[in-house]
Structures are given as structure tokens and as C-alpha cells.
Scaffold this motif. Structure first.
Motif, PDB file in Angstrom:
ATOM      1  N   ASP A 165      -4.872 -29.472 -32.284  1.00  0.00           N
ATOM      2  CA  ASP A 165      -4.053 -28.282 -32.442  1.00  0.00           C
ATOM      3  C   ASP A 165      -4.636 -27.325 -33.465  1.00  0.00           C
ATOM      4  O   ASP A 165      -4.270 -26.166 -33.522  1.00  0.00           O
ATOM      5  CB  ASP A 165      -2.619 -28.670 -32.851  1.00  0.00           C
ATOM      6  N   SER A 166      -5.556 -27.843 -34.334  1.00  0.00           N
ATOM      7  CA  SER A 166      -6.114 -26.983 -35.364  1.00  0.00           C
ATOM      8  C   SER A 166      -7.136 -26.001 -34.800  1.00  0.00           C
ATOM      9  O   SER A 166      -7.536 -25.072 -35.483  1.00  0.00           O
ATOM     10  CB  SER A 166      -6.750 -27.834 -36.469  1.00  0.00           C
ATOM     11  N   ASP A 167      -7.599 -26.214 -33.565  1.00  0.00           N
ATOM     12  CA  ASP A 167      -8.506 -25.259 -32.931  1.00  0.00           C
ATOM     13  C   ASP A 167      -7.804 -23.921 -32.794  1.00  0.00           C
ATOM     14  O   ASP A 167      -6.643 -23.845 -32.410  1.00  0.00           O
ATOM     15  CB  ASP A 167      -8.930 -25.765 -31.546  1.00  0.00           C
ATOM     16  N   GLU A 168      -8.534 -22.847 -33.118  1.00  0.00           N
ATOM     17  CA  GLU A 168      -7.937 -21.517 -33.087  1.00  0.00           C
ATOM     18  C   GLU A 168      -8.558 -20.681 -31.977  1.00  0.00           C
ATOM     19  O   GLU A 168      -9.774 -20.682 -31.782  1.00  0.00           O
ATOM     20  CB  GLU A 168      -8.146 -20.810 -34.424  1.00  0.00           C
ATOM     21  N   TYR A 169      -7.702 -19.934 -31.292  1.00  0.00           N
ATOM     22  CA  TYR A 169      -8.192 -18.998 -30.292  1.00  0.00           C
ATOM     23  C   TYR A 169      -8.542 -17.671 -30.964  1.00  0.00           C
ATOM     24  O   TYR A 169      -7.865 -17.212 -31.870  1.00  0.00           O
ATOM     25  CB  TYR A 169      -7.140 -18.784 -29.209  1.00  0.00           C
ATOM     26  N   GLY A 170      -9.615 -17.074 -30.467  1.00  0.00           N
ATOM     27  CA  GLY A 170     -10.114 -15.820 -31.006  1.00  0.00           C
ATOM     28  C   GLY A 170     -11.547 -16.003 -31.455  1.00  0.00           C
ATOM     29  O   GLY A 170     -11.811 -16.493 -32.550  1.00  0.00           O
ATOM     30  N   ASN A 171     -12.484 -15.654 -30.596  1.00  0.00           N
ATOM     31  CA  ASN A 171     -13.893 -15.915 -30.873  1.00  0.00           C
ATOM     32  C   ASN A 171     -14.654 -14.597 -31.023  1.00  0.00           C
ATOM     33  O   ASN A 171     -14.514 -13.688 -30.202  1.00  0.00           O
ATOM     34  CB  ASN A 171     -14.502 -16.730 -29.725  1.00  0.00           C
ATOM     35  N   TRP A 172     -15.447 -14.510 -32.084  1.00  0.00           N
ATOM     36  CA  TRP A 172     -16.301 -13.344 -32.333  1.00  0.00           C
ATOM     37  C   TRP A 172     -17.728 -13.671 -31.900  1.00  0.00           C
ATOM     38  O   TRP A 172     -18.285 -14.679 -32.328  1.00  0.00           O
ATOM     39  CB  TRP A 172     -16.290 -12.971 -33.806  1.00  0.00           C
TER      40      TRP A 172
END
Length: 332
Positions: free
Chosen positions: A29-36
Motif C-alpha cells: 500500500d506504500s507504493d504511490e501513484y504519480g510518476n515523473w
């Protein structure tokens, strides 16, 4: 081993296995969406305080300041094939701190600062003919550090600095080539604010006034201003956030608004996502380029880019694509 001891061992083992399972789920769950993801570098000079707008699948970057000179060049970015083309130079005075927007396939640029004076001239760019035409001067005072945007077939310019911070907003009628002061903005005066558009609604906030960061946040539909939750909300434990900065960049994609980079006491690469349905903000992964101020942005359908900007006397020419539906990956 007695039955009681065996039962105790099994019970403790079960707890241990359950704990491992819970930890594993927590990591997932610690994975975050939003990639640069870094894109093709800009072909022109590094710069900040440029004007940017999009028309179809093309982005346009005009003018700005490179640390030595005020600029007047015009560049087109092809978002489908990731390359830049230089177009006809902007024929007005070279400048930085101007604003721009697009309406019905044409781009508009106005206001700014030329190193000596604030400006209020206003121009139209036709990408089909690669030509600039001067239009009626902006109706407010000459200024820089304002915000500009379009809603439907009308353009708007407001706030900024003309010797002091301002809060007025003016509407541009494209067909009549006229300006009129629009419905009063109840927020504070400011310069270097941020704006993004979602479904023909402008969301406006941030910026600085009398040396302090402004916290009020508004939506505007072209006729009515609505005050939303302040940007230093700490009254709701389930929805507390603080986003206080100036010279950040705003953009929208897939029905959500975004603010990234800027000055918050010092330069920041913080980034935040706004959900209009709930009037709430969430932290998203940090902008992966160097922390900066006065960057520009492009949005194309389901793509968005943050580019240019400066850190002190260092000016940038990098371009970063933001992909909201991808997991953060600092190695791509």
C-alpha cells in the motif's frame, strides 16, 4: 509436549504469520501513484518565467529570462513525437513574467516585464500561419507575475504586480477584441499565484502578498467566485494539509488539478493533487527534477509536463512528463 503447550506454540505461530501478512500488505500500500519521467530536453536557451499554452497536441513556449537576457523566441513542442521546433519570434518587446492561454486554436500572450517597465500589450498567435498579431492592450494596469487562463471562448487575466500586488480580473472577448473588468474577486491581492482549469472551471490560489503566502483558494466559472477550503487546513484530522507557496506551476489532467515546485520559504519540489468533487488535496511523489521556481507547464489530454524554471542563478532546460496513473519509479 503437552497439548496446552502445543496449542500455545500454534497460536503464537499464527499471530506471527498474520503479522508478516499485515506488514507485506502495508508495504504494498506504500507504493504511490504519480510518476515523473524525463522527456527530450528543450532545444533553446535555459530559462524561467516563460509563457506556455497548448493547442491540440502541440505546446508553445515563448519568451522568458535566461539569467542574462530577456527573450522573445517562440518554440513548439510536439507531444506525440517528443521534439521541439523553433517558430517565428514573438515581435513584441522581449520579456519575462507574462501570461498566456489558448482559445479556439489560437494562442494569446500579454503583460510581463522587460527589465525596466511593466507591460500591458496583448498579442495573438496563429499556429497555422506561424504569425503574431497585436491586439487591444490588456484593460488593467501594466504588470507582471499575473495569472492568465481561458474559460470557454473568453480569456482572463488577473492579480499580479504593478508596483504593488493586485487582485483585479479582466475578461477578454476574442470576437470583439475588447476587455472588461469582470466580477469582483473576494480573495487577497497577490502576485505569482497559480491556476489550473478543470471542466471549464478555474481554480486559483497561492502567491504572495506583503511578503506572506496567501492561503485562500477559489473556483471561478466565468461568472461566480466560490471560496473553497483554505490551503492550510488543519481543522479536519482526515483532511489536513498545508500548501503555502508562490511561483509554483499549476496544471490539470484526468479531472484533477496539480501544483508542483515553487518557493515555500525555500525552493521546493513538492507536488500535490486536488480532487474537486471532495475539495481535498493529497501529497503525490516529489517532482524528480531539481527544486525550482517559475517553471512552465503543458497539458495534452492524458499527458502533462513541467519544464524550465530556475534555482537562484541556475536556469533549466529540462522537461518532465507527469503520469498520474503509473506507480512512482525514480529509476526510469
Amino acid at each position: 509436549m503437552s497439548l496446552m503447550k502445543k496449542s500455545s506454540v500454534l497460536f503464537l505461530s499464527a499471530i506471527f504469520i498474520l503479522a508478516i501478512g499485515c506488514d507485506s500488505t502495508g508495504d504494498e500500500d506504500s507504493d504511490e501513484y504519480g510518476n515523473w519521467v524525463e522527456s527530450s530536453a528543450f532545444d533553446g536557451n535555459s530559462r524561467a518565467n516563460s509563457v506556455s499554452f497548448t493547442i491540440g497536441t502541440k505546446g508553445y513556449l515563448i519568451a522568458g529570462y535566461d539569467g542574462d537576457d530577456y527573450l522573445s523566441d517562440t518554440w513548439e513542442y510536439n507531444s506525440e513525437d517528443d521534439y521541439w521546433t523553433r517558430k517565428s519570434d514573438f515581435p513584441g518587446v522581449a520579456r519575462s513574467g507574462a501570461v498566456g492561454f489558448s482559445i479556439n486554436g489560437k494562442g494569446y500572450l500579454g503583460t510581463g516585464y522587460d527589465g525596466e517597465d511593466e507591460l500591458n500589450d496583448f498579442w495573438e498567435y496563429n499556429p497555422d500561419t506561424d504569425t503574431w498579431v497585436q491586439k487591444t492592450d490588456f484593460g488593467g494596469t501594466a504588470r507582471y507575475g499575473a495569472i492568465g487562463f481561458s474559460i470557454g471562448n473568453d480569456g482572463y487575466i488577473g492579480t499580479g504586480y504593478d508596483g504593488s500586488e493586485q487582485k483585479d480580473f479582466w475578461k477578454y472577448n476574442v470576437s470583439a477584441d475588447t476587455w472588461e473588468q469582470t466580477v469582483g474577486f473576494g480573495g487577497q491581492k497577490r502576485k505569482d499565484a497559480s491556476v489550473f482549469i478543470i471542466n471549464d472551471m478555474a481554480y486559483i490560489g497561492l502567491g504572495i502578498h506583503n511578503g506572506a503566502y496567501e492561503k485562500d483558494f477559489y473556483s471561478f466559472d466565468g461568472g461566480t467566485w466560490t471560496r473553497l477550503t483554505d490551503l492550510d487546513n488543519d481543522e479536519d484530522d482526515d483532511n489536513d494539509f498545508e500548501i503555502l507557496l508562490s511561483s509554483g506551476v499549476g496544471f490539470s489532467i484526468n479531472g484533477k488539478g496539480y501544483i508542483s515546485t515553487g518557493i515555500s520559504g525555500s525552493l521546493t519540489n513538492g507536488s500535490w493533487e486536488y480532487t474537486p468533487e471532495t475539495d481535498t488535496w493529497d501529497d503525490i511523489p516529489l517532482f524528480e527534477g531539481t527544486a525550482r521556481q517559475n517553471a512552465s507547464a503543458f497539458t495534452f489530454g492524458n499527458k502533462a509536463y513541467v519544464l524550465m524554471g530556475r534555482s537562484g542563478n541556475l536556469y533549466f532546460d529540462d522537461v518532465w512528463e507527469f503520469r498520474p496513473d503509473e506507480l512512482e519509479n525514480e529509476d526510469d
